[in-house]
Motif scaffolding. Sequence first.
Motif: not given
Length: 116
Positions: A5-13, A86-94, A109-116
């Motif tokens: 997996e690739s493409g995870g990271g930090l995103a804003q709501p 959404e912040p609720e989408d913050t998870d490890v994606y497999y 897995g790849t970590q996705v974090t949704v936060s300001t």
Amino acid sequence: VQLAESGGGLAQPGGSLRLSCAASGFIFGDYDMSWARQAPGKGFEWVAAIQDSGSEMFYSDSVKGRFTISRDEAKSTLYLQMNDLEPEDTDVYYCVKGAPGGVEYWGPGTQVTVST
């Protein structure tokens, strides 16, 4: 079998990310593929699945209308386009070889974090 997996990271709501899963070691076009997610202390959730032919897709109610699963047979790659995060989408994606009821292999897995 390898799923990378690739493409995870930090995103804003409200933002977007696209996850990719490069598959090898098996005939990609012969298998249903899926994305699932889980975070420590949270439950496991099937996010989306796509048939081997690519003709039918399944989405969990929590992501329907925001996420799109797709596959590129020529590149043996599975994708998950995630919009309106959404912040609720913050998870490890497999990335998963198989689908609910017939899981054969999981990626790391790849970590996705949704936060300001």
